[in-house]
Design a protein around this motif. Structure first.
Motif, PDB file in Angstrom:
ATOM      1  N   SER A   1       0.837  -1.206   0.000  1.00  0.00           N
ATOM      2  CA  SER A   1       0.000   0.000   0.000  1.00  0.00           C
ATOM      3  C   SER A   1       0.868   1.251   0.000  1.00  0.00           C
ATOM      4  O   SER A   1       0.594   2.208  -0.710  1.00  0.00           O
ATOM      5  CB  SER A   1      -0.903   0.033   1.235  1.00  0.00           C
ATOM      6  OG  SER A   1      -1.496  -1.219   1.476  1.00  0.00           O
ATOM      7  N   ALA A   2       1.894   1.252   0.852  1.00  0.00           N
ATOM      8  CA  ALA A   2       2.825   2.375   0.924  1.00  0.00           C
ATOM      9  C   ALA A   2       4.132   1.904   1.539  1.00  0.00           C
ATOM     10  O   ALA A   2       4.120   1.118   2.483  1.00  0.00           O
ATOM     11  CB  ALA A   2       2.241   3.513   1.774  1.00  0.00           C
ATOM     12  N   ALA A   3       5.238   2.366   0.976  1.00  0.00           N
ATOM     13  CA  ALA A   3       6.562   2.148   1.574  1.00  0.00           C
ATOM     14  C   ALA A   3       7.039   3.524   2.009  1.00  0.00           C
ATOM     15  O   ALA A   3       7.245   4.408   1.180  1.00  0.00           O
ATOM     16  CB  ALA A   3       7.523   1.531   0.568  1.00  0.00           C
ATOM     17  N   ILE A   4       7.152   3.702   3.328  1.00  0.00           N
ATOM     18  CA  ILE A   4       7.449   5.031   3.861  1.00  0.00           C
ATOM     19  C   ILE A   4       8.905   5.098   4.324  1.00  0.00           C
ATOM     20  O   ILE A   4       9.308   4.347   5.214  1.00  0.00           O
ATOM     21  CB  ILE A   4       6.513   5.373   5.034  1.00  0.00           C
ATOM     22  CG1 ILE A   4       5.042   5.120   4.634  1.00  0.00           C
ATOM     23  CG2 ILE A   4       6.726   6.829   5.466  1.00  0.00           C
ATOM     24  CD1 ILE A   4       4.069   5.236   5.794  1.00  0.00           C
ATOM     25  N   SER A   5       9.664   5.986   3.702  1.00  0.00           N
ATOM     26  CA  SER A   5      11.067   6.140   4.061  1.00  0.00           C
ATOM     27  C   SER A   5      11.206   7.235   5.120  1.00  0.00           C
ATOM     28  O   SER A   5      10.826   8.377   4.902  1.00  0.00           O
ATOM     29  CB  SER A   5      11.871   6.497   2.804  1.00  0.00           C
ATOM     30  OG  SER A   5      13.196   6.829   3.158  1.00  0.00           O
ATOM     31  N   LEU A   6      11.741   6.855   6.286  1.00  0.00           N
ATOM     32  CA  LEU A   6      11.958   7.819   7.366  1.00  0.00           C
ATOM     33  C   LEU A   6      13.353   8.423   7.183  1.00  0.00           C
ATOM     34  O   LEU A   6      14.358   7.733   7.303  1.00  0.00           O
ATOM     35  CB  LEU A   6      11.857   7.134   8.736  1.00  0.00           C
ATOM     36  CG  LEU A   6      10.548   6.403   9.034  1.00  0.00           C
ATOM     37  CD1 LEU A   6      10.567   5.795  10.430  1.00  0.00           C
ATOM     38  CD2 LEU A   6       9.369   7.362   8.917  1.00  0.00           C
ATOM     39  N   GLU A   7      13.386   9.696   6.842  1.00  0.00           N
ATOM     40  CA  GLU A   7      14.650  10.348   6.508  1.00  0.00           C
ATOM     41  C   GLU A   7      15.269  10.973   7.746  1.00  0.00           C
ATOM     42  O   GLU A   7      14.657  11.827   8.396  1.00  0.00           O
ATOM     43  CB  GLU A   7      14.406  11.434   5.468  1.00  0.00           C
ATOM     44  CG  GLU A   7      13.488  10.984   4.347  1.00  0.00           C
ATOM     45  CD  GLU A   7      14.231  10.718   3.056  1.00  0.00           C
ATOM     46  OE1 GLU A   7      14.678  11.697   2.448  1.00  0.00           O
ATOM     47  OE2 GLU A   7      14.366   9.529   2.675  1.00  0.00           O
ATOM     48  N   VAL A   8      16.487  10.524   8.077  1.00  0.00           N
ATOM     49  CA  VAL A   8      17.163  10.999   9.284  1.00  0.00           C
ATOM     50  C   VAL A   8      18.643  11.219   9.024  1.00  0.00           C
ATOM     51  O   VAL A   8      19.163  10.873   7.970  1.00  0.00           O
ATOM     52  CB  VAL A   8      17.003   9.988  10.446  1.00  0.00           C
ATOM     53  CG1 VAL A   8      15.571   9.932  10.926  1.00  0.00           C
ATOM     54  CG2 VAL A   8      17.486   8.607  10.033  1.00  0.00           C
ATOM     55  N   ASP A   9      19.299  11.775  10.032  1.00  0.00           N
ATOM     56  CA  ASP A   9      20.704  12.107   9.952  1.00  0.00           C
ATOM     57  C   ASP A   9      21.532  10.976  10.583  1.00  0.00           C
ATOM     58  O   ASP A   9      21.275  10.564  11.710  1.00  0.00           O
ATOM     59  CB  ASP A   9      20.869  13.420  10.739  1.00  0.00           C
ATOM     60  CG  ASP A   9      22.289  13.819  10.937  1.00  0.00           C
ATOM     61  OD1 ASP A   9      22.900  14.245   9.958  1.00  0.00           O
ATOM     62  OD2 ASP A   9      22.792  13.704  12.069  1.00  0.00           O
ATOM     63  N   ASP A  10      22.515  10.447   9.845  1.00  0.00           N
ATOM     64  CA  ASP A  10      23.288   9.279  10.299  1.00  0.00           C
ATOM     65  C   ASP A  10      23.926   9.428  11.686  1.00  0.00           C
ATOM     66  O   ASP A  10      23.813   8.545  12.528  1.00  0.00           O
ATOM     67  CB  ASP A  10      24.411   8.969   9.307  1.00  0.00           C
ATOM     68  CG  ASP A  10      23.933   8.086   8.166  1.00  0.00           C
ATOM     69  OD1 ASP A  10      22.702   7.911   8.016  1.00  0.00           O
ATOM     70  OD2 ASP A  10      24.792   7.582   7.420  1.00  0.00           O
ATOM     71  N   GLU A  11      24.633  10.555  11.925  1.00  0.00           N
ATOM     72  CA  GLU A  11      25.343  10.691  13.200  1.00  0.00           C
ATOM     73  C   GLU A  11      24.371  10.724  14.376  1.00  0.00           C
ATOM     74  O   GLU A  11      24.633  10.157  15.431  1.00  0.00           O
ATOM     75  CB  GLU A  11      26.239  11.935  13.211  1.00  0.00           C
ATOM     76  CG  GLU A  11      27.555  11.752  12.476  1.00  0.00           C
ATOM     77  CD  GLU A  11      28.308  10.466  12.884  1.00  0.00           C
ATOM     78  OE1 GLU A  11      28.523  10.252  14.098  1.00  0.00           O
ATOM     79  OE2 GLU A  11      28.678   9.680  11.990  1.00  0.00           O
ATOM     80  N   ALA A  12      23.217  11.374  14.164  1.00  0.00           N
ATOM     81  CA  ALA A  12      22.213  11.418  15.235  1.00  0.00           C
ATOM     82  C   ALA A  12      21.710  10.002  15.538  1.00  0.00           C
ATOM     83  O   ALA A  12      21.391   9.684  16.684  1.00  0.00           O
ATOM     84  CB  ALA A  12      21.056  12.325  14.829  1.00  0.00           C
ATOM     85  N   MET A  13      21.669   9.145  14.508  1.00  0.00           N
ATOM     86  CA  MET A  13      21.174   7.782  14.714  1.00  0.00           C
ATOM     87  C   MET A  13      22.128   6.970  15.585  1.00  0.00           C
ATOM     88  O   MET A  13      21.707   6.214  16.446  1.00  0.00           O
ATOM     89  CB  MET A  13      20.982   7.060  13.370  1.00  0.00           C
ATOM     90  CG  MET A  13      19.847   7.603  12.534  1.00  0.00           C
ATOM     91  SD  MET A  13      18.301   7.778  13.443  1.00  0.00           S
ATOM     92  CE  MET A  13      18.286   9.529  13.779  1.00  0.00           C
ATOM     93  N   ILE A  14      23.446   7.138  15.353  1.00  0.00           N
ATOM     94  CA  ILE A  14      24.431   6.409  16.162  1.00  0.00           C
ATOM     95  C   ILE A  14      24.240   6.785  17.634  1.00  0.00           C
ATOM     96  O   ILE A  14      24.189   5.926  18.517  1.00  0.00           O
ATOM     97  CB  ILE A  14      25.878   6.767  15.725  1.00  0.00           C
ATOM     98  CG1 ILE A  14      26.104   6.449  14.254  1.00  0.00           C
ATOM     99  CG2 ILE A  14      26.895   6.069  16.620  1.00  0.00           C
ATOM    100  CD1 ILE A  14      26.360   5.030  13.918  1.00  0.00           C
ATOM    101  N   ASP A  15      24.107   8.083  17.884  1.00  0.00           N
ATOM    102  CA  ASP A  15      23.954   8.564  19.249  1.00  0.00           C
ATOM    103  C   ASP A  15      22.661   8.034  19.878  1.00  0.00           C
ATOM    104  O   ASP A  15      22.647   7.578  21.021  1.00  0.00           O
ATOM    105  CB  ASP A  15      23.957  10.105  19.234  1.00  0.00           C
ATOM    106  CG  ASP A  15      23.620  10.679  20.599  1.00  0.00           C
ATOM    107  OD1 ASP A  15      24.393  10.440  21.534  1.00  0.00           O
ATOM    108  OD2 ASP A  15      22.570  11.344  20.729  1.00  0.00           O
TER     109      ASP A  15
END
Ligand code: ADP
Ligand code: ZN
Length: 226
Positions: A116-130
């Motif tokens: 139905s939908a593929a939703i891409s959550l766009e985020v910042d890599d360095e913030a994800m590590i933290d």
């Protein structure tokens, strides 16, 4: 609860570790009566239960690598064949490779369904590590915390339930988080183009508040699955 979807919705959440897929999937689950299907959770349950699939997956998961398509597909198909998924599913952490995406397309078309939908959550890599390296949860109620960004109001006690036991995933440390992020970019991010071609890709800026992201996702799900 309350709002319903009329077709059997298949919502895919795409995004790196720490993007908030699990948090958002649980909110969509409540709002639309969909079932969250997290291959990470299913694999962790298999590891805890000591099944053959779990034994094969454990070391790979602890190193931040991807478990083989064969094992993942086996546990996913098993879960998809249970009757509680009638209203539809939110796939969280699946598909993660081109092979898994193809297998999902086949499995759905065999049932007369599609994504139905593929939703891409766009985020910042360095913030994800933290985020990932500092996160942990209440062992009793599952409420999420973070070493620096979200500590319990009273040290050592859960804000929600007062529980005093906390758990941290074995793969939530900076080194493994980097490996998981690498695997995401190498194997999973290319799926964004696959769903774009199918005409079902949606993107959401996922650096905002949990509530703002939930609102954006809710609108997409409502349109895609009503
Ligand atoms: P996160 O998205 O935060 O990295 P998950 O809980 O989704 O965490 O997954 C944890 C681990 O489980 C992954 O790093 C990987 O080893 C394994 N895993 C989960 N889903 C899949 C999948 N679809 N294919 C291969 N491995 C998977
Ligand atoms: Zn708690």
């Amino acid at each position: 609860m309350g709002e319903t979807v009329t077709t059997q919705a298949v919502i895919i959440l795409l995004g790196p570790p720490g993007a908030g897929k699990g948090t958002q999937a649980r909110m969509l689950e409540e709002r639309f009566g969909l079932v969250q299907l997290s291959t990470g959770d299913l694999l962790r349950a298999a590891v805890a239960a000591g099944t053959p699939a779990g034994l094969a997956a454990k070391a790979v998961m602890e190193a931040g690598g991807l478990v083989s398509d064969e094992i993942v597909l086996e546990i996913l198909e098993d879960r998809m064949s249970r009757p509680d998924i009638r209203a539809g599913v939110i796939l969280d952490g699946f598909p993660r490779t081109a092979g898994q995406a193809q297998a999902l397309d086949r499995l759905l078309s065999g049932r007369g369904l599609g994504v139905s939908a593929a939703i891409s959550l766009e985020v910042d890599d360095e913030a994800m590590i933290d985020r990932v390296a500092g996160r942990y949860a209440c062992a009793d109620c599952g409420e999420g915390y973070h070493d620096t960004h979200k500590r319990p109001a009273r040290a050592g006690a859960c804000d929600k339930c007062g529980g005093t036991a906390f758990r941290r995933r074995a793969d939530d440390n900076a080194e493994t988080a980097r490996e998981r992020l690498r695997a995401y970019h190498a194997e999973t991010a290319p799926l964004i183009a696959h769903y774009d071609k199918l005409g079902v890709l949606r993107t959401v800026d996922a650096m905002g508040s949990i509530a703002a992201i939930a609102t954006a996702l809710g609108t997409i799900v409502q349109r895609a699955a009503a």
